[in-house]
Scaffold this active site. Structure first.
Site, PDB file in Angstrom:
ATOM      1  N   LYS A 138       0.829  -1.211   0.000  1.00 20.58           N
ATOM      2  CA  LYS A 138       0.000   0.000   0.000  1.00 20.58           C
ATOM      3  C   LYS A 138       0.867   1.265   0.000  1.00 20.58           C
ATOM      4  O   LYS A 138       0.667   2.190  -0.789  1.00 20.58           O
ATOM      5  CB  LYS A 138      -0.919  -0.016   1.230  1.00 20.58           C
ATOM      6  CG  LYS A 138      -1.600   1.283   1.535  1.00 20.58           C
ATOM      7  CD  LYS A 138      -2.593   1.646   0.463  1.00 20.58           C
ATOM      8  CE  LYS A 138      -2.922   3.115   0.483  1.00 20.58           C
ATOM      9  NZ  LYS A 138      -4.013   3.477  -0.362  1.00 20.58           N
ATOM     10  N   CYS A 149      -2.912  11.164   1.134  1.00 18.06           N
ATOM     11  CA  CYS A 149      -2.305   9.868   0.782  1.00 18.06           C
ATOM     12  C   CYS A 149      -0.916  10.056   0.209  1.00 18.06           C
ATOM     13  O   CYS A 149       0.078   9.754   0.859  1.00 18.06           O
ATOM     14  CB  CYS A 149      -3.201   9.168  -0.227  1.00 18.06           C
ATOM     15  SG  CYS A 149      -4.926   9.148   0.264  1.00 18.06           S
TER      16      CYS A 149
HETATM   17  N1  SAJ Z   1      -0.655  15.155  -8.869  1.00 20.96           N
HETATM   18  C1  SAJ Z   1       0.275  15.834  -9.648  1.00 20.96           C
HETATM   19  N2  SAJ Z   1       0.646  15.312 -10.852  1.00 20.96           N
HETATM   20  C2  SAJ Z   1       0.119  14.156 -11.327  1.00 20.96           C
HETATM   21  C3  SAJ Z   1      -0.817  13.460 -10.545  1.00 20.96           C
HETATM   22  C4  SAJ Z   1      -1.192  13.976  -9.318  1.00 20.96           C
HETATM   23  O1  SAJ Z   1       0.779  16.895  -9.245  1.00 20.96           O
HETATM   24  O2  SAJ Z   1       0.494  13.756 -12.453  1.00 20.96           O
HETATM   25  C5  SAJ Z   1      -1.045  15.682  -7.557  1.00 20.96           C
HETATM   26  C6  SAJ Z   1      -2.545  15.954  -7.433  1.00 20.96           C
HETATM   27  O3  SAJ Z   1      -2.875  17.205  -7.972  1.00 20.96           O
HETATM   28  C7  SAJ Z   1      -2.748  15.860  -5.934  1.00 20.96           C
HETATM   29  C8  SAJ Z   1      -1.753  14.773  -5.520  1.00 20.96           C
HETATM   30  O4  SAJ Z   1      -0.819  14.678  -6.584  1.00 20.96           O
HETATM   31  O5  SAJ Z   1      -2.395  17.073  -5.283  1.00 20.96           O
HETATM   32  C9  SAJ Z   1      -2.365  13.413  -5.252  1.00 20.96           C
HETATM   33  O6  SAJ Z   1      -3.395  13.143  -6.186  1.00 20.96           O
HETATM   34  P1  SAJ Z   1      -3.573  11.734  -6.916  1.00 20.96           P
HETATM   35  O7  SAJ Z   1      -4.711  11.867  -7.836  1.00 20.96           O
HETATM   36  O8  SAJ Z   1      -2.288  11.286  -7.488  1.00 20.96           O
HETATM   37  O9  SAJ Z   1      -3.847  10.699  -5.742  1.00 20.96           O
HETATM   38  P2  SAJ Z   1      -4.828  10.658  -4.473  1.00 20.96           P
HETATM   39  O10 SAJ Z   1      -4.047  11.128  -3.289  1.00 20.96           O
HETATM   40  O11 SAJ Z   1      -6.117  11.322  -4.738  1.00 20.96           O
HETATM   41  O12 SAJ Z   1      -5.092   9.075  -4.354  1.00 20.96           O
HETATM   42  C10 SAJ Z   1      -3.994   8.196  -4.212  1.00 20.96           C
HETATM   43  C11 SAJ Z   1      -4.134   7.024  -5.217  1.00 20.96           C
HETATM   44  N3  SAJ Z   1      -2.898   6.286  -5.259  1.00 20.96           N
HETATM   45  C12 SAJ Z   1      -2.289   5.931  -6.418  1.00 20.96           C
HETATM   46  O13 SAJ Z   1      -2.699   6.278  -7.500  1.00 20.96           O
HETATM   47  C13 SAJ Z   1      -1.061   5.087  -6.330  1.00 20.96           C
HETATM   48  C14 SAJ Z   1      -5.312   6.137  -4.825  1.00 20.96           C
HETATM   49  O14 SAJ Z   1      -5.384   4.992  -5.672  1.00 20.96           O
HETATM   50  C15 SAJ Z   1      -5.176   5.677  -3.359  1.00 20.96           C
HETATM   51  O15 SAJ Z   1      -6.256   4.864  -2.948  1.00 20.96           O
HETATM   52  C16 SAJ Z   1      -5.151   6.925  -2.494  1.00 20.96           C
HETATM   53  O16 SAJ Z   1      -3.985   7.700  -2.878  1.00 20.96           O
HETATM   54  C17 SAJ Z   1      -5.065   6.521  -1.038  1.00 20.96           C
HETATM   55  O17 SAJ Z   1      -6.107   6.637  -0.360  1.00 20.96           O
HETATM   56  O18 SAJ Z   1      -4.034   6.030  -0.589  1.00 20.96           O
END
Ligand code: SAJ
Length: 406
Positions: free
Chosen positions: A201, A255
């Site tokens: 995880k 997360c």
């Molecule tokens: N972000 C970027 N660039 C990107 C992708 C995201 O700057 O290319 C930023 C987003 O804007 C945000 C942050 O990263 O601020 C996190 O967003 P996210 O969409 O990547 O992820 P979360 O935090 O919403 O959800 C993640 C997911 N994990 C993965 O994709 C490995 C989700 O599947 C998990 O269930 C969740 O964390 C969790 O609860 O752990």
């Protein structure tokens, strides 16, 4: 009967999904207001398909209460905050939920922990509590770790379609819990041991954090030489084995911006790439602030109160602003400017910062420089309203002439 404990972003949709697929479910949460809202038929946050799922679960008899139930299956989905200084997980809510469960559970009950925990938490904190209570793990109670993987913004779909991991001491118990999740999850469910499940995880979220940090570092390199980082990423991603993520104003949410720190905190000196990546992501709000200053100078904007931040949530089209880059900017790097900077987010109805607007048009009237911190669909649909404004688009969602990027 399944007792789902903790009715937040993960526990509630999971409870609703289980109930909608033929399981008898009782959801418990210590928050009386939350339980009262749910019992009154009011959903507590926005997600596509959640209202329909809620209606379905109510028809299937789901109940909400502040008490723990006497049953044979528990799913614990309580928050796991982290200590900002030690960078370690604070498992206090999980520990307290386990203490309460073992007071009421049936002999041989399965206790499934869904909350994200750092690797080793079950051995270090959960087993001792059960042993101290005089219960025998494997006989009186069975331990399982089934970390959630659903992404805010697409939770209902991902609950059904994402592969899952079940970590259990005992294979038979692992298979039993797999069957429970398979009542709604159509994807593959891997059964493994608890330590492995804990690690997978945190590693998944760390992988994403490190990859975002790489994109953010590239942004700084490209800014130094006035190169277009987006064009470079787009071309690199045409290579069959390259898939760079998108740079942005920082990484938020509870997360990706938190879990990798567990590895840094628990493995100091070993988790070096992870440590540097997290620092790179955390440095992005300051990078945005410096871009704001440079653009103000170039465009001769002298009054900071004519600068507005569009977006307060941690990412697009969700209503969650935990650890959001905008809040990081306002609370840390731009604390002195916070009373002047204007802020607006269509998803945040309550006032969470000073100078917050609740309508896009009012916000735009009062600002000359708009900084897009979050790429909500609203701003993409209304990008014509940005004509005549100076725009810094940190998410590259609005393709307009003369716009500034990171
Ligand atoms: N972000 C970027 N660039 C990107 C992708 C995201 O700057 O290319 C930023 C987003 O804007 C945000 C942050 O990263 O601020 C996190 O967003 P996210 O969409 O990547 O992820 P979360 O935090 O919403 O959800 C993640 C997911 N994990 C993965 O994709 C490995 C989700 O599947 C998990 O269930 C969740 O964390 C969790 O609860 O752990």
């Amino acid at each position: 009967m399944v007792n789902v404990i903790g009715l937040g972003y993960i526990g509630l949709p999971t409870a609703l999904m289980l109930a909608s697929h033929g399981n008898l479910v009782i959801g418990s949460d210590f928050n009386e207001d939350l339980v009262a809202s749910l019992n009154a038929g009011l959903i507590t946050f926005q997600e596509d398909g959640l209202v329909e799922l809620f209606q379905n679960a109510l028809l299937n008899g789901i109940k909400f209460t502040t008490d723990y139930q006497t049953t044979d299956t528990y799913i614990i989905s309580v928050p796991t905050p982290y200590d900002k200084f030690s960078k370690k997980v604070d498992a206090c809510h999980v520990i307290s939920a386990v203490r309460n469960v073992i007071k009421v559970c049936k002999k041989g009950a399965s206790l499934v922990i869904e909350s994200t925990i750092s690797p080793g938490t079950i051995d270090k904190y959960i087993r001792p509590i059960i042993n101290e209570a005089g219960l025998k793990i494997g006989e009186d109670i069975n331990l399982v770790h089934a970390p959630e993987r659903i992404i805010p913004g697409n939770m209902v779909y991902e609950l059904k379609h994402n592969n899952r991991t079940i970590g259990a001491d005992d294979r038979i118990i692992g298979e039993k819990i797999k069957k429970l999740y398979a009542s709604f999850c159509q994807a593959e469910i891997v059964v493994t041991d608890i330590r492995t499940a804990e690690m997978t995880k945190v590693v998944e979220n760390t992988f994403r954090a490190v990859n975002i940090a790489f994109a953010n570092e590239l942004t700084k390199i490209c800014r130094h030489d006035e190169l277009d980082v987006y064009e470079i990423i787009k071309i690199c991603n045409m290579h069959p084995r390259v898939n760079i993520l998108q740079p942005g104003p920082g990484v938020g949410g509870h997360c990706i911006s938190v879990d990798p720190w567990f590895l840094v905190g628990d493995y100091p000196g070993l988790a070096k790439v992870i440590d540097e990546s997290m620092k790179t992501n955390d440095s992005m709000p300051e990078f945005v602030l410096n871009r704001i200053y440079d653009i103000m100078q170039e465009c001769k904007v002298t009054d900071i109160s004519r600068v507005g931040l569009y977006g307060l949530t941690y990412k697009e089209n969700v209503d969650d602003c935990r650890e959001s880059p905008t809040l990081q900017l306002l609370e840390n790097q731009a604390r002195h400017l916070a009373p002047s900077l204007k802020v607006y987010d269509p998803f945040i109805i309550n006032d969470v910062v000073s100078n917050q607007y609740h309508n896009l048009d009012d916000f735009l009237i009062d600002v000359d420089l708009v900084v897009i911190m979050v790429g909500h669909n609203e701003i993409i649909k209304n990008k014509h309203k940005l004509y005549g404004k100076i725009v810094l688009d940190t998410r590259r969602v609005c393709d307009l002439p003369g716009i500034y990027h990171l």
